[in-house]
Design a protein around this motif. Structure first.
Motif, PDB file in Angstrom:
ATOM      1  N   VAL A 127       6.607   1.170  -5.543  1.00 23.28           N
ATOM      2  CA  VAL A 127       5.369   0.518  -5.123  1.00 23.28           C
ATOM      3  C   VAL A 127       5.567  -0.981  -5.210  1.00 23.28           C
ATOM      4  N   ASN A 150       3.539  -3.544  -5.570  1.00 23.70           N
ATOM      5  CA  ASN A 150       2.878  -4.349  -6.589  1.00 23.70           C
ATOM      6  C   ASN A 150       3.566  -4.258  -7.943  1.00 23.70           C
ATOM      7  N   ASP A 151       4.228  -3.126  -8.195  1.00 24.45           N
ATOM      8  CA  ASP A 151       4.914  -2.988  -9.479  1.00 24.45           C
ATOM      9  C   ASP A 151       6.141  -3.892  -9.571  1.00 24.45           C
ATOM     10  N   PRO A 161      -3.576  -4.488  -2.411  1.00 23.15           N
ATOM     11  CA  PRO A 161      -2.698  -3.441  -1.904  1.00 23.15           C
ATOM     12  C   PRO A 161      -2.420  -3.537  -0.403  1.00 23.15           C
ATOM     13  N   ASP A 205      -1.382   0.546   3.434  1.00 24.11           N
ATOM     14  CA  ASP A 205      -1.609   0.457   1.997  1.00 24.11           C
ATOM     15  C   ASP A 205      -0.261   0.468   1.296  1.00 24.11           C
ATOM     16  N   SER A 206       0.053  -0.631   0.594  1.00 24.51           N
ATOM     17  CA  SER A 206       1.406  -0.728   0.044  1.00 24.51           C
ATOM     18  C   SER A 206       1.636   0.275  -1.077  1.00 24.51           C
ATOM     19  N   ARG A 207       0.539   0.884  -1.601  1.00 29.05           N
ATOM     20  CA  ARG A 207       0.755   1.887  -2.651  1.00 29.05           C
ATOM     21  C   ARG A 207       1.222   3.210  -2.075  1.00 29.05           C
ATOM     22  N   LYS A 208       0.970   3.392  -0.741  1.00 26.05           N
ATOM     23  CA  LYS A 208       1.377   4.654  -0.129  1.00 26.05           C
ATOM     24  C   LYS A 208       2.726   4.558   0.558  1.00 26.05           C
ATOM     25  N   LYS A 239       5.916   4.272  -0.213  1.00 28.95           N
ATOM     26  CA  LYS A 239       6.871   4.282  -1.326  1.00 28.95           C
ATOM     27  C   LYS A 239       7.855   5.431  -1.191  1.00 28.95           C
TER      28      LYS A 239
END
Lengths: 105, 534, 131
Positions: free
Chosen positions: A76, A78-79, C33, C122-125, C127
């Motif tokens: 991810v 942001n991490d 995000p 969405d940068s959280r998805k 991955k």
């Protein structure tokens, strides 16, 4: 100690280190592989070959890798910043300390 | 001495003209020819520059547009930068030959070479430049071309994702370096590396009285900020621990020759720029410099991040199932070792770092290229499914084995001698913790490399039809792998000791670097005086 | 030259503006995000740093750094150098803007391509690659 002896010792030690690290893996690593279940046959346990070292290592050092994969290598975006930007701040803080200790110019 | 200024401009010119030529010329084989000709001529020119510097015994200064150093942009080439530039240009020749084998008649070839020559221009520009802001420009040239090459397969999910993450992070890194350059300018009043280096050493201010004092009050504070920001950027470029995230993503997604370029050559630019900033420009490890008080802090920072990335990457190598990703982690590990090498601030330390850069570049490029052949033959990147390409073309198997052994550090190969020099440097400096880390990470990495060696040499032979088998025995494959193999065997201290010593001395003692820059300015003033007076 | 209240006011205003803009854009880059918002924040950050660079070479009540006639009179030259703006930060910023243009275009193209392939920004998805 002359150079040649040192060469010999260091090479031997680096190979020995790798063997020592490999030993617990080779001794402990057992993966239960379930073949396609037909009727009543036993589940097979077998030692892993060196090609499948990734599975063995992952099992033996499971805690270490779960920490790494859950907190560092999450994938991810942001991490990444959560690790990289503190590094920048630490660099800045450390060098500010250096100035204060050194008294500046 | 105009050759140094010509090389990056020449490469950029060729890079820009290739897509234009593609409008008219549709035969992509022409572009393979042009690219290899450009790479060979860049190598020849850089070899000439290096020969000139070594015979002259002092760095050369090339004034862009005739403007003297503190006013205009200059290229300043010393033994270290010439050595790395020549080596880079040399390796790129064989990577281009490998690209001919790898890409063949792919319609994207002109754009590919346009970007690849851009990477070479950026790298040589970084090595040759003597100007802090020009380094920023060259860093961006290098970065943008690298982002483009990582996203070469623009319809593959992983390529686009990896390239986006790399590009976004890299843009932030570039911005921080820009701010570092601006702070340097506002505190030193100029951006020429030689002059900033002269400012930071009071001795030179004594000899050259015209050099002004700083414009800011607390110069150490400004330098600390500059060093922190630029070190962050350079560790990003080098892929060292806290900023290593882009590297294992970008390598598998890119075409194989680009993995070799990224892993063998691009990361070196970060290490080189760190060495240049810490040693030459600010003289952190130079007792004559006013920033010498920062040395122990930098020593701690560099050795800690180097040690962490060596250990972390070697541990991560073990669990990888993707061949290219495994090699990418090995890159992080080796860059960590290089950083620990020059964290010591000793002559042997710098020598070991530069030596390790050379052996790592050849070994990693060769490993990527030969593993790429196996990946092509097995049509998968999964290590467990790699086929024994060694039975089809023994050269590939030998290349995989030899490059792995060199990266591990087995005796007759180059990697052994560079690791031995690293051991020597650590023991001389009394850093036995770093010796332990080097032993530990090499030991673990050996297991990681065996994962690749085992299937490629002893696995099942690939099932290919006859036309494909011919592809894996082409001359271009031999031409690209064999020279690097020879280099790997030939990189022993008997051959490179003199070059390394020269490079390390010119890094550690910046006197010649500074005096050549100042002399260039004085020469200009003399020329103007003579022309106006006479 | 004594600094008036107005000068102080404007200089302080610009400095605080820069600080706030940098803070907001760093928050956007690090914590938001959405990739689109990340890119917008990134451009704000670039502009903030560019203005900071120009600000470092700026003088209040200055003249453009153009020497209209070449005179060997030292007094005039000194007066010119003390009152003219430093042109070099502007040149640096010009270069940085051009480079930023290229990088931003490339980033936006990649974001578009990411959306085409993942159907999300969405940068959280996004991955699939675990670092």
């Amino acid at each position: 100690m002359d150079a040649l002896t040192l060469i010999g010792i260091l090479t031997a030690v680096s190979i020995a280190v790798s063997v020592v690290i490999w030993l617990p893996v080779a001794l402990k690593a057992k993966v239960r592989r379930t073949e396609m279940y037909l009727s009543g046959e036993p589940q097979v346990n077998f030692n892993l070959g060196i090609t499948e070292v990734s599975w063995a290592v992952r099992r033996v050092f499971e805690k270490l890798y779960s920490v790494v994969l859950n907190y560092v290598q999450t994938g991810v975006f942001n991490d990444w910043f959560a690790i990289s930007l503190p590094y920048l701040l630490i660099l800045l803080a450390l060098l500010t300390v250096a100035i204060i200790v050194g008294g500046g110019v | 001495m105009h050759t140094a200024g010509v090389i990056p401009a020449f490469l950029v010119a060729i890079a820009f003209s290739l897509p234009l030529v593609y409008i008219k010329v549709k035969n992509v084989r022409v572009f393979h020819g042009v690219a290899i000709a450009a790479a060979i001529s860049a190598f020849t020119l850089s070899l000439y520059v290096q020969h000139y510097i070594l015979s002259q015994g002092a760095p050369i200064v090339y004034r862009m547009g005739g403007w003297p150093p503190p006013l205009g942009i200059v290229y300043e080439v010393d033994a270290l930068s010439a050595l790395l530039a020549t080596y880079t240009a040399f390796t790129i020749v064989f990577i281009v030959a490998y690209s001919y084998w790898y890409l063949g008649d792919d319609p994207g070839v002109p754009y590919y070479y346009s970007l690849l020559l851009g990477v070479e221009a950026g790298l040589l520009g970084i090595y040759y430049t003597g100007d802090i802001f020009n380094l920023f420009v060259m860093l961006e040239v290098l970065s943008i071309t690298c982002y483009g090459l990582v996203a070469y397969y623009r319809n593959s999910r992983e390529a686009v994702e990896a390239s986006f993450k790399y590009a976004f992070f890299g843009t932030i890194a570039g911005l921080l370096y820009f701010i570092a350059a601006v702070i340097t300018y506002s505190s030193f009043g100029n951006l020429t590396m030689g002059f900033v280096a002269a400012y930071s050493r009071p001795l030179f201010r004594y000899f050259y009285q015209f050099i002004d004092l700083f414009t800011w009050g607390n110069i150490t504070g400004a330098v600390a900020a500059v060093a922190a920001l630029s070190l962050w950027t350079f560790t990003f470029k080098a892929g060292v621990f806290p900023n290593h995230f882009w590297l294992p993503d970008a390598h598998p997604a890119a075409p194989t020759p680009i993995s070799a370029v990224l892993s063998g050559l691009v990361v070196n630019a970060g290490a080189y720029a760190s060495i240049r900033f810490l040693y030459t420009i600010f003289g952190v490890y130079d007792p004559l410099s006013i920033f010498y008080q920062l040395s122990q802090y930098f020593s701690i920072v560099l050795s800690v991040i180097g040690a962490i990335s060596a250990v972390f990457a070697s541990i991560m190598m073990l669990i990888q199932r993707d061949a290219k990703r495994l090699i990418a982690y090995s890159t992080i590990m080796h860059l960590g070792l290089i950083f620990t090498g020059f964290s010591l601030g000793t002559l042997t330390g710098v020598k070991a770092s530069v030596y390790h850069i050379l052996t790592h570049a050849a070994g990693k490029a060769l490993l990527f290229m030969s593993t790429g052949v196996a990946i092509e033959a097995s049509r998968t990147r999964s290590i467990a499914d790699l086929k024994a390409i060694g039975r089809l073309n023994p050269l590939v198997g030998v290349s995989v084995a030899i490059s792995c052994f060199s990266l591990v550090g087995l005796p007759p190969l180059g990697g052994f001698f560079s690791k031995f020099t690293l051991y020597q440097a650590f023991i001389e400096a009394g850093r036995f913790d770093l010796v332990a880390i080097l032993l530990f990470s090499s030991g673990i990495a050996l297991l990681g490399y065996f994962k690749i060696i085992q299937p490629v040499l002893f696995g099942f032979p690939p099932s290919l039809n006859t036309s494909d088998i011919g592809r894996f025995r082409r001359t271009s494959l031999w031409a690209s792998l064999l020279p690097l193999l020879i280099v790997l065997v030939a990189l022993n201290p008997l051959v490179v000791e003199a070059l390394l010593r020269e490079a390390a001395e010119s890094t550690l003692l910046a006197d010649k670097y500074i005096s050549q820059a100042v002399k260039s300015f004085i020469d200009y003033v003399r020329e103007v005086q003579l022309s106006s007076g006479g | 030259m004594s600094t008036s209240f107005l000068e102080n006011f404007f200089i302080t205003l610009i400095l605080y503006n820069l600080l706030v803009a940098a803070g907001i854009s760093i928050y956007g880059v690090v914590a938001r995000p959405s990739i689109t918002k990340k890119i917008i924040s990134l451009t704000i950050l670039q502009d903030t740093f560019n203005i900071l660079a120009i600000f470092l070479g700026f003088k209040v009540f200055s003249i453009p750094p153009v020497l209209l006639e070449l005179d060997s009179d030292i007094e005039k030259l000194l007066a010119f150098t003390t009152s003219a703006v430093d042109p070099l930060p502007q040149a640096l910023v010009l270069t940085a803007i051009v480079i930023g243009l290229a990088v931003n275009l490339f980033l936006i193209f990649l974001a578009l391509q990411v959306f085409r392939l993942y159907r999300t920004l969405d940068s959280r998805k996004i991955k699939e690659l675990k670092g």
